[in-house]
Structures are given as C-alpha cells and as structure tokens.
Design a protein around this motif. Sequence first.
Motif, short mmCIF file in Angstrom:
data_model
loop_
_atom_site.label_atom_id
_atom_site.label_comp_id
_atom_site.label_asym_id
_atom_site.label_seq_id
_atom_site.Cartn_x
_atom_site.Cartn_y
_atom_site.Cartn_z
N ASN A 19 16.22 1.61 -0.45
CA ASN A 19 14.83 1.55 -0.02
C ASN A 19 14.44 2.90 0.55
N LYS A 21 11.66 4.95 2.79
CA LYS A 21 10.59 4.76 3.79
C LYS A 21 9.61 5.92 3.67
N ASP A 23 5.74 7.49 4.97
CA ASP A 23 4.52 7.49 5.78
C ASP A 23 3.33 7.68 4.85
N THR A 51 9.28 1.18 1.62
CA THR A 51 8.70 0.62 2.83
C THR A 51 7.63 1.62 3.27
N VAL A 53 4.79 3.03 5.80
CA VAL A 53 4.50 3.06 7.22
C VAL A 53 3.06 3.53 7.40
N TYR A 80 7.58 -2.90 -3.15
CA TYR A 80 7.37 -2.45 -1.78
C TYR A 80 7.46 -3.63 -0.84
#
Length: 129
Positions: A19, A21, A23, A51, A53, A80
């Motif tokens: 996964n 991550k 922003d 993921t 953010v 996602y």
Amino acid sequence: MSPGQLNFSNNLTWVAGANIKFDLGLNADNSDFVSIAGNLLKSGTGSFSFTFVNNGWILGQTYDLISFNSTGFSISDFSYTNGGQFGGSFAFSGGNLLQFTLTSIPEPSALLVLVGGLGAALIRRRKVV
C-alpha cells in the motif's frame, strides 16, 4: 510526513498487497507525486492500493500520482482505502501518467432516511400487535 516528489531513475516494481500512502492537497505543491524514468512494473497478483491523506484536498480535482515510461498495469489493478468518506476513480492520461479524480460520496437524502425510519416503525409495530 510532508508531501513531495519521489524520483526514480530506473524501473520501479510494485509488489501486490503493498500500500502506498499519498498526500492529496490544494495543488501539486501540496500533494505527493512519483516520477519514474523507467517502467512501472508489477509483481504478483492482487491489489495495488493507495491510502489517500487529506492535505487540503479538493473534491472534483484530478491528481497526478505516478508518471512512468511504460507499464503492464491496467486501471482495474488499482484500489484505494476509504477512511475519508470520499469516492474517486483512477485513469491513465497519455498512457504514461496515473491519475486519481477525487469525488464525494453523496449523503442519503432526508426523504430516504424518513421513509426508512417509517418503514422500520411500521414493521416493529406489526410485530408488537
């Protein structure tokens, strides 16, 4: 962790089940981006997941995620996690740029909630009688 750009001068292999991550912000300066001079390769089968953010993201905006020379991925390979109550879709732009368009998940209408509540009350009343 702050948003930024990660550059690879060769190929990058993404292993299934891993996964990433990311922003997503107001603009490119407030969002993550991966630039690969070589190919984006996949290893294994299964989900290749993001993921996202909330770094000031904007609903309706399309975010550039990963640029690459070529890839064996298809759009259906990407998924996602949804902890932020949003929707969205992946797309390839120009064949060498993975993008994600962020959309909202519509709230149920007040009328739908009212009808559902009345239905539940009627069912409950019928059982009590």
